[in-house]
Design a protein around this motif. Sequence first.
Motif, short mmCIF file in Angstrom:
data_model
loop_
_atom_site.label_atom_id
_atom_site.label_comp_id
_atom_site.label_asym_id
_atom_site.label_seq_id
_atom_site.Cartn_x
_atom_site.Cartn_y
_atom_site.Cartn_z
N ASN A 165 25.69 -13.93 31.65
CA ASN A 165 26.33 -12.52 31.48
C ASN A 165 25.26 -11.31 30.72
N PHE A 166 25.13 -10.40 31.96
CA PHE A 166 24.28 -8.93 31.53
C PHE A 166 25.31 -7.98 30.52
N PRO A 167 25.27 -8.10 29.72
CA PRO A 167 26.72 -6.83 29.22
C PRO A 167 26.23 -5.34 29.64
N ALA A 168 26.64 -4.43 30.39
CA ALA A 168 26.93 -3.31 30.62
C ALA A 168 26.55 -2.18 29.98
N ASP A 169 25.55 -0.61 30.07
CA ASP A 169 26.63 0.27 29.01
C ASP A 169 25.94 1.15 29.89
N SER A 170 26.31 2.63 29.39
CA SER A 170 25.39 4.00 30.12
C SER A 170 24.02 4.18 29.45
N SER A 171 24.26 2.95 28.12
CA SER A 171 22.28 4.07 28.39
C SER A 171 21.25 3.45 29.63
N GLU A 172 20.14 4.34 29.42
CA GLU A 172 18.98 5.26 30.37
C GLU A 172 18.23 3.02 30.17
N ILE A 173 18.33 2.63 29.75
CA ILE A 173 17.21 1.08 29.12
C ILE A 173 18.46 0.05 29.78
N ASN A 174 19.29 0.27 29.35
CA ASN A 174 20.61 -1.08 29.46
C ASN A 174 20.97 -0.34 31.08
N LYS A 175 20.76 0.54 32.03
CA LYS A 175 20.49 0.59 33.43
C LYS A 175 19.07 -0.22 33.65
N GLU A 176 17.82 -0.13 33.76
CA GLU A 176 17.48 -0.43 33.58
C GLU A 176 17.48 -1.93 34.12
N ILE A 177 17.34 -2.57 32.65
CA ILE A 177 18.04 -4.25 32.54
C ILE A 177 18.57 -4.65 33.79
N GLN A 178 19.96 -4.01 34.16
CA GLN A 178 20.92 -4.03 35.20
C GLN A 178 20.18 -4.61 36.38
N VAL A 179 19.35 -3.47 36.62
CA VAL A 179 18.34 -3.79 38.09
C VAL A 179 17.32 -5.40 38.03
N LEU A 180 16.62 -5.28 36.34
CA LEU A 180 16.24 -6.28 36.43
C LEU A 180 16.47 -7.70 36.06
N LYS A 181 18.01 -7.90 35.75
CA LYS A 181 18.80 -9.31 36.61
C LYS A 181 18.83 -9.98 37.04
N GLU A 182 18.58 -9.03 38.51
CA GLU A 182 18.72 -9.86 39.82
C GLU A 182 17.30 -10.71 39.95
N ARG A 183 16.49 -10.24 39.71
CA ARG A 183 15.36 -11.92 39.36
C ARG A 183 15.63 -12.66 38.39
N ASP A 235 29.06 -27.53 29.14
CA ASP A 235 28.58 -25.93 29.16
C ASP A 235 28.32 -24.86 27.95
N VAL A 236 27.65 -24.11 29.12
CA VAL A 236 27.14 -23.06 27.51
C VAL A 236 27.12 -21.48 28.73
N GLU A 237 27.51 -20.78 28.10
CA GLU A 237 27.80 -19.68 28.81
C GLU A 237 26.64 -18.76 28.25
N LEU A 238 25.71 -17.69 28.69
CA LEU A 238 24.43 -17.24 28.46
C LEU A 238 24.91 -15.93 28.83
N ILE A 239 25.10 -14.58 26.70
CA ILE A 239 24.75 -13.61 26.74
C ILE A 239 23.01 -12.87 26.87
N VAL A 240 22.83 -12.15 27.20
CA VAL A 240 21.26 -11.41 27.04
C VAL A 240 21.15 -9.72 27.02
N LYS A 241 21.90 -9.52 25.70
CA LYS A 241 21.44 -8.30 25.52
C LYS A 241 21.00 -7.72 24.69
N LEU A 242 20.63 -6.38 24.66
CA LEU A 242 20.28 -5.98 22.86
C LEU A 242 20.40 -6.33 21.99
#
Length: 783
Positions: A165-183, A235-242
């Motif tokens: 899980n890559f939690p989303a928010d409205s910051s510019e850096i998070n927008k770029e992280i959301q693009v990067l999460k595809e890979r 099983d374990v869920e991973l949360i990736v965030k700032l």
Amino acid sequence: MKNKLNIYCKYFLVSGITATIISCSNTKFLKEGQMLYTGAEVEIESDSLSKKEKSELESAIKENLTPKPNSSFLGLRPKLYAYNATKEPKKEKGLRYWLKYKFGEEPVLLGDVDREFNKDIIVNYSENKGYFNAKAKYDTVSKNKKAKVIYTLNPGGRYLISNVNFPADSSEINKEIQVLKERTRLKAGNPFDLDVIKAERQRIDDGLKDRGFYYFNPDNIIVQADSTVSKKKNDVELIVKLKDNTPQLAKEQFTIDKVIVFPNYNLRDVKRGKYSVPMNPDSLKGYEYNDIYVVDPQKKFKPRVFDRALYFEKGDLYNRKDHNLSLNRLISLGVFKFVKNDFVVSDSLNHKFDAYYILTPRELQSLRLEALGRTNSANYAGSELNLNWTQRNFFHGAEQFKASVYGAFDVQIGGPADAENIFRAGANAQLSIPRIVAPFRFNSSSAFVPRTNIKLGYEFQNRTTLYTLNTFNASFGYQWKENVRKEHELNVIDVSLIRPADVTPKFDSLAFNNPYLQRITDRQLIFGPTYSYTYSTTMLPRKNTFYYKGMLDLAGNITGLVTGANVKEGKEKNIFGIPFSQYAKIENDVRFYHKFTEKTSLATRLIAGVAVPYGNSKYIPFARQFFVGGSNSIRAFRARTLGPGSYDPRTDTSTRAIFDQAGDVKLEMNAEYRANLFKFLNVAAFVDAGNIWLINDEFDDNGKNLRPGGKFSKEFLSEIAVGAGVGLRLDFSILILRLDLAMPLRVPYYEKGDRWAFDRINFGDSGWRRDNLILNIAIGYPF
């Protein structure tokens, strides 16, 4: 043969007894109660892991355990024995001190092993690999004053990733992280692995650095593991965030405002207070060129040098790829000793950088005199004197101009009495321009600057009482690298003109009715394009590395096609009264390196080449043919004395000591095991095999085959020469001195069916040693 077999059996028996004595004698030096630590074993108790998974886990754990036992070779511990058997030296120098403290190893005892600490390492490593319920224990097994520790691991079930899980928010850096999460490297269904998580953090950092986030770093990312979300066991869920405490500066994107270059920067000016960073460019004596501000009061460099090398322009979004690319291109110019880059915030509100490039030039001119002595396996000894001048900024555009003059001689110090001494003298000049000079535009995004090379050369060669050759050569071409692994070199034109002089009656009498020798002193004109491609991974920190170089040489092909040249039909064409050479030549050099440990490796090489004459040529020019033998080839045969095919050079006593054996087809294979004995001292054991062959037989005017057995045929495998030997390498950092002693194991000019030479080996015979033991002295590795 029977007697020799008995001798070998005795050698093996004595060696075995000696090895047993050395192996047992190490323990006699131990004090009462001490035990020699022989290493650790790791056993995995699990029904869910496959054999491969168990093996990988065991080997990885063993790498992390401490201490390591004393080094061994074939079950022996010679370094430990040297330490034990050598008396305490009275001073810190001499052979005794070297044997005990430099070559020798102090014994590793069972008392040195912290078994509880190692048990914790095993559990921690297992947890990092997803075995969260791992348990470990250990047991010690001892016998005859030797002990080993057996660690038993029960890893339990391995936890798998159920969701990322890559939690989303409205910051510019998070927008770029959301693009990067595809890979992302974190995939549902894969095992939990801390190393993969670290690599994912680094991947995100790399992506953000290429999107303007200069101050970001991997520690700003946190990956949380939650095993309570999934209903499935393990099983374990991973949360990736700032991280919540990520600095604001790390969240901001920066663009480039000004690009400022100091191409003549030195520490003396800094101490005088002339330069400081940041600085006000308007107060410096510089000028602007295509949005680059150059501070070069003496105008040592043309500004277009920096315009080609730098990838940042005013208004660009910062990215690390262009950052590193610019630095690498500045370094590859070869004119700067130090290259430094600073990014200074010029406008914090608009998030702008000033990019400073601080360059310290090398000495632009150098003059070097080299004197060297040499010997080779063809019984020649000689000396060479070189005077080299280099100018690294010839036209103020980082062009490198190199000029050299040299003189050399080689004198026969053994072998046949009729061998000739050789004297050489010459001059060379090369201009290397850091760009492609061509009527078309060449764009390169490589970290390496492409180059245009122009070369001119002349050599005078004199074989005392035989002849003199004057060789002129010139070339124009390009050299460029796609990346650190791939390199291309294309010479659009490569010309060689060979003119004989002072051909003596002695040589005329040798060459009479011998076209092979006559071609050596023929006037020769060779021109055409050449191309080479190199692919190498040898610079990478890998266990297995690879090297390949392919070369293509096409001489006179277009000219021959236009003029309709065909020597077989009597249509030989000349240019300036000289028949031009026409042929196609290809050569492939493939090498594979396998590293067993940091100090032992296996190096292998395969060379395969063929040169085919056609059109205006019946034969390949002597200067473009293949040769084998010598210190960098098949080391059991003297330089250029082997081949072609099964031809026996000993049968032609009038010329065998004077002229090299050359061929049109080449096949060579080498394998070398390399090991380090002590710091600068390395040893090697090697096997070389191969030969050369002719495309066409060579006949004299009477129809006699000049080199019978030399033509390439389906029998070529039976004509492969084989040699083997051992060597020492003295690695002094600045150079590697190599000594290889080799002997032939298979000789192609012996009678067919009797070419293996094992039954001829006789180390006790001085005559056999003189004829068969070849000592090669050289600089550097053979491959």
